[in-house]
Design a protein around this motif. Structure first.
Motif, short mmCIF file in Angstrom:
data_model
loop_
_atom_site.label_atom_id
_atom_site.label_comp_id
_atom_site.label_asym_id
_atom_site.label_seq_id
_atom_site.Cartn_x
_atom_site.Cartn_y
_atom_site.Cartn_z
N LEU A 814 18.95 37.61 92.31
CA LEU A 814 17.74 37.17 93.01
C LEU A 814 18.03 36.24 94.19
CD1 LEU A 814 15.33 36.52 89.98
CD2 LEU A 814 15.64 38.59 91.35
N SER A 815 19.28 35.79 94.34
CA SER A 815 19.60 34.92 95.48
C SER A 815 19.72 35.76 96.74
CB SER A 815 20.91 34.17 95.22
OG SER A 815 21.98 35.10 95.05
N GLY A 816 19.36 35.18 97.87
CA GLY A 816 19.39 35.91 99.15
C GLY A 816 20.63 35.58 99.95
N LEU A 849 15.33 36.87 77.21
CA LEU A 849 16.17 36.12 78.13
C LEU A 849 15.36 35.58 79.30
CD1 LEU A 849 19.11 35.32 78.90
CD2 LEU A 849 19.26 37.48 80.15
N LEU A 850 14.47 36.38 79.84
CA LEU A 850 13.68 35.94 81.00
C LEU A 850 12.70 34.83 80.64
CD1 LEU A 850 12.91 39.37 82.74
CD2 LEU A 850 14.69 37.70 83.31
N SER A 851 12.37 34.71 79.34
CA SER A 851 11.44 33.66 78.93
C SER A 851 12.14 32.34 78.62
CB SER A 851 10.67 34.12 77.68
OG SER A 851 11.55 34.30 76.58
N ASN A 869 6.17 36.17 87.60
CA ASN A 869 7.02 36.71 86.54
C ASN A 869 8.36 37.17 87.14
OD1 ASN A 869 8.17 38.06 84.39
ND2 ASN A 869 6.20 38.87 83.68
N ILE A 870 9.49 36.76 86.48
CA ILE A 870 10.82 37.08 87.01
C ILE A 870 11.03 38.58 87.07
CG2 ILE A 870 13.29 36.80 86.60
CD1 ILE A 870 12.66 34.13 85.27
N LEU A 874 12.79 41.20 89.91
CA LEU A 874 13.79 42.23 89.65
C LEU A 874 13.33 43.59 90.13
CD1 LEU A 874 15.02 41.21 86.07
CD2 LEU A 874 16.23 40.94 88.23
N ILE A 875 12.03 43.86 89.96
CA ILE A 875 11.48 45.14 90.45
C ILE A 875 11.67 45.24 91.96
CG2 ILE A 875 9.33 46.44 90.78
CD1 ILE A 875 8.42 45.36 88.04
N ASP A 876 11.41 44.14 92.65
CA ASP A 876 11.61 44.14 94.10
C ASP A 876 13.06 44.46 94.47
OD1 ASP A 876 8.95 43.54 94.54
OD2 ASP A 876 9.28 41.36 94.65
#
Length: 955
Positions: A814-816, A849-851, A869-870, A874-876
């Protein structure tokens, strides 16, 4: 910190003396005190006082130790640094003045250390802080006696050597200025001294019976040594003080002055080489050193300034002198091997100099020619004319003939060395530098000469070869000049096989003379047999078709001989033939048992390290090329490797070769490699022990062997499982072997299965956790596949074990910041694929894990927003990076997105179009792959498949 003064001299002197004591109770405290004293002002001044003290003449060891500490202080503290102690400017000024007042030091060792100290200071301070250095030395030189002038020249040489090694443009300009100002002065002194020396030598020769007093001899010898130092200074100025003319094509004027005069000096000194040999050994040694040094200076100048050296006034006399000495030397010069070697070196350098070769490049008509290129062509043309005049065809033939008939022939001392220690003789012929001994140097010159004049010399060499075969028939058994000349002729034929193949039919030569000589088993034939073994390896490209089998037989027969030099030569040539791309395994197969037995027998008899490495190299190549036939010899090979490993204890270089050979052995055995585990695994355990003293040398090759063993293991055995902790320790220490370690870990996961994971789950997690986040992007990309494999093999058990690693993957994904970094893009896309795999194979764990609060905290610390929501982030990523991954990863993306649709997350509906687009692209891509394989009904299949896909998504 209080400064040291004259009252501390005795203390420093005592400490320096104690630091040399063998008694540790004295030495350790003294070394510690001196280390602390280094940081006190005045320490270097005390050291200099001790170095130059007249009352310490007998205490040379203490003075030398003081010089050593002074050198270290210059390296550490002479340059002022903001964050460290430095010598004050006042003390530096004092030291610079003080050290130049002691140019008359009588002890040569101390004088040399003073010269080194002055040079080190000059490297830092000249010209800004010490502008008058050279002028002061010049004044001392003019007013001093012979001893002082010698010491000044020693200092000048060291200074120039130090300054010439500086590489900054400003420093090189400074040195060029020194050269332009100092050359004429040095060159004048050189002239004066050489005339004085030669005049005195002439007087000594004329009055040899009267003798020369010791005082006169000492003064003359100092003059000689001063002149030698001046010669070195001239060399330094010409070589480093002027830009090489290879680029600028600007004439370096000193070259035309220096080279002819130095050549004349060599000619003048040569008669004294024999005159002084018995009566004046000190001056005989000087004459020898002077001639060799001047020749080496000529070689250096030719290499640095080839165009200036190529002038007819320089090149012609130098070449003529060297060729004369090589072809027809005076009786006294024949024993002067070092001079002849230098003559050969300079002739070889000139003949192979690319600047002297004709330039064959053309140009476009009407195009402006580059002036520099044209000048180079013109010079090359002129040099070619000069070489043609000094080296006509008759002289070329004469030179070639002399090299073969005189310099290639084994001497009596060579034969004695061979018969006393054949192993040493064999390796010395291969390993000695060609510039160090006569025969290798002559061979190097011959090769270059033949390459330049192959059409002229080809018939000459063949003629000599046939002449020697006639004069020394195959049945000859006496080691006489004819046999030794035949050995020399074979040497000549072997070195230029590529060019000589147009003049000599190798098949006829081998099936005729060589085969007959091999059948002569008289012990004295070892001279010829060894050379035949070498020639067969050199002529390997010409060994074709049915001749291969005959040559294999011949070399195997040579392996049976008693002489180890012959057997080692045969072993090396066999390796060349086996390594050949056209190696015929079928022709060699029937010889294989005998070859193995003879190789193992040779191993038992050799003693030297180089011999062991050579035979091991042959065995290693043989293992690699015989394939499955290795299995029938595996028992003997296991015994050989076991014994060799035990005998090589402490010889890391040999053990490295053994590890490489073992890897090839395992590869050749394939899935039958477990038959050698009893030998292999103890060796491997020793090699991968990072606490072993030899770990630094053996670890890399041991890890590669470990990988090969696992790659060919049909199943996991307990002994292999017990080695895994060594991988953990290795990875915790460093990531030097990351790629191989990941491959090993993958083999353990796949081969070991659940049993491996149950025993080493925490270790696997520790390894992966240590890698992810601590290596660069390249390291991450090599590690990600193993995480993917772990999830595939153990979808339920593995994710909880590597939860920390998966958290890091979420942050990485998720880091850019990858806009200008393709590797960062690959890391994000690949980590996203692993998380997609987790969605597909263990959705519940990913949701858990995401929670976790720790995930949210880690994302926040990385500057990543957690407003939504994380899973949506991830979908993106899966939608955005679908074009940056492999086909299989795309399918994983599509499966994960499809599965997400079933989770009934409201915000997912907003991304439905994008999700369907990804899924459709994967399905269509799959359809295209399938239809490319099915060429019979391409159009209909694609249409029906696409229609079906569309119906599915419409529903």
């Amino acid at each position: 910190m209080a400064a040291l003064s004259a009252s501390d001299l005795q203390t420093v002197y005592t400490l320096l003396g104690n630091s040399l004591s063998p008694d540790e109770s004295l030495r350790r405290p003294a070394e510690s005190s001196l280390s602390q004293a280094e940081l006190r002002p005045g320490f270097c001044s005390c050291l200099l006082e001790i170095i130059v003290a007249k009352d310490l003449v007998s205490q040379v060891d203490v003075r030398l130790n003081a010089a050593l500490y002074f050198k270290n202080c210059i390296n550490r503290y002479w340059r002022r640094r903001r964050d460290a102690f430095g010598i004050s400017n006042d003390e530096k000024m004092h030291l610079r003045k003080k050290i130049l007042l002691h140019m008359g030091e009588e002890n040569i060792q101390i004088a040399l250390q003073l010269a080194v100290l002055i040079a080190k200071i000059a490297r830092i301070d000249y010209p800004k802080e010490w502008p008058d250095l050279f002028s002061v030395l010049a004044q001392i030189l003019q007013s001093g006696d012979i001893l002082t002038s010698h010491r000044v020249f020693m200092v000048l040489f060291r200074i120039l050597k130090e300054l010439s090694s500086k590489r900054l443009s400003s420093d090189q300009r400074n040195f060029s200025e020194i050269a332009s100002q100092f050359f004429e002065y040095s060159w004048h002194l050189w002239h004066v001294d050489v005339q004085t020396i030669l005049r005195t030598f002439s007087t000594i020769t004329q009055h040899f019976a009267v003798g020369v007093s010791a005082k006169e001899q000492d003064d003359l010898y100092l003059t000689c040594e001063r002149w030698l130092l001046c010669s070195k200074i001239i060399r330094q100025l010409v070589i480093s003080g002027y830009p090489s003319d290879m680029a600028s094509v600007q004439e370096v004027r000193p070259v035309k002055e220096v080279c002819p005069m130095m050549l004349n000096a060599i000619r003048s000194f040569l008669p004294y080489y024999s005159t002084f040999h018995d009566g004046l050994p000190k001056f005989w040694q000087f004459t020898k050193r002077a001639c060799i040094k001047l020749m080496k200076i000529l070689i250096s100048i030719q290499s640095r300034h080839p165009y200036s050296f190529g002038d007819k006034s320089v090149l012609q006399p130098v070449m003529d002198f060297c060729l004369t000495e090589i072809i027809s030397p005076e009786p006294a010069v024949i024993s002067f091997e070092q001079l002849l070697i230098q003559c050969m070196v300079i002739v070889k350098s000139i003949l192979e100099c690319k600047e002297y070769k004709p330039r064959l490049t053309g140009r476009v008509v009407g195009e402006n020619t580059n002036n520099v290129d044209q000048i180079k062509k013109n010079i090359a043309f002129l040099v070619g004319d000069t070489l043609a005049s000094v080296l006509p065809n008759e002289r070329v033939i004469s030179l070639c003939t002399v090299l073969i008939r005189r310099y290639f022939v084994l001497t009596e001392s060579d034969l004695n060395e061979w018969f006393q220690n054949p192993e040493t003789f064999h390796h010395e012929q291969d390993m000695v530098q060609w510039t160090e001994k006569m025969r290798p140097c002559a061979e190097a010159l011959y090769i270059v000469l033949f390459e330049n004049e192959r059409q002229l010399l080809g018939p000459v060499v063949v003629s000599i070869l046939r002449e020697t075969m006639t004069d020394c028939p195959a049945l000859e058994t006496e080691i006489n000049p004819k046999m030794l000349l035949k050995d020399a002729a074979y040497t000549a034929a072997g070195h230029v096989y590529y060019e000589l193949s147009n003049f000599l039919n190798f098949r006829e030569w081998f099936t005729g003379t060589l085969s007959q000589e091999l059948s002569n088993e008289h012990p004295n034939m070892r001279v010829i047999h060894r050379k035949i073994a070498i020639v067969l390896g050199q002529w390997q490209p010409e060994i074709k078709d049915d001749l291969k089998k005959l040559v294999y037989f011949a070399l195997i027969k040579l392996l049976e001989e008693d002489d180890i030099a012959v057997r080692l030569a045969a072993c090396r040539s066999l390796r060349f033939l086996v390594e050949d791309a056209n190696f015929c395994e079928s022709d060699f197969s029937e010889l294989l048992p005998k070859c193995w037995n003879l190789s193992f027998k040779l191993v038992e008899e050799i003693q030297e390290f180089d011999s062991k490495v050579q035979v091991l190299s042959f065995i290693s190549v043989l293992i690699e090329h015989v394939g499955e036939k290795i299995i029938s010899f595996s028992t003997k090979l296991v015994e050989y490797f076991n014994r060799s490993w035990e005998e090589s204890t402490g010889e890391s270089l040999l053990q490295i070769q053994l590890l490489e050979a073992l890897k090839k052995f395992v590869n050749a055995l394939g899935y039958q490699s477990p038959i050698c585990y009893n030998m292999l695994l103890p060796i491997l355990q020793r090699g991968i022990n990072i606490d072993d003293p030899d770990a630094l040398n053996l670890l890399e090759d041991s890890v590669l062997l470990w990988e090969a063993i696992l790659s060919h293991a049909p199943s996991m055995v307990p002994e292999l499982l017990e080695l895994f902790p060594s991988l953990v320790l290795m990875m915790e220490r460093s990531f030097d072997h990351l790629t191989v370690a990941i491959s090993i870990l993958e083999d353990y996961i796949i081969l070991g299965g659940a049993d491996f994971l149950n025993r080493h789950a925490s270790s696997v997690a520790r390894i992966l956790d240590g890698i992810v986040g601590n290596v660069n992007n390249k390291g991450l990309l090599s590690t990600f596949p193993i995480i993917d494999v772990l999830i595939q093999c153990f979808p339920i058990e593995a994710p909880p074990l590597i939860g920390g690693v998966l958290q890091k993957l979420i942050v990485l994904c998720l880091s850019g910041g990858e806009e200008h970094d393709p590797s960062k893009t690959a890391v994000r896309a690949t980590s996203g694929a692993i998380l997609a795999r987790l969605v597909v194979m263990n959705t519940n764990y990913l949701a858990h894990l995401l929670s976790e609060p720790s995930v949210t905290l880690a994302l926040q610390q990385a500057g990543i927003s957690t407003d939504q929501n994380i899973i949506l982030y991830l979908i993106d990523i899966w939608i955005d990076k679908v074009d940056n991954v492999t086909i299989l990863q795309k399918k994983t993306y599509a499966l994960a997105l499809s599965l997400i649709l079933t989770l009934r997350i409201p915000q997912v509906i907003d991304k439905l179009d994008y999700i369907l687009s990804v899924c459709m692209s994967v399905l269509l891509g799959e359809s295209e792959e399938t239809n490319e394989d099915d060429s019979s009904d391409k159009t209909d299949s694609m249409g029906q498949h696409n229609a079906t896909d569309l119906v599915i998504f419409q529903v």
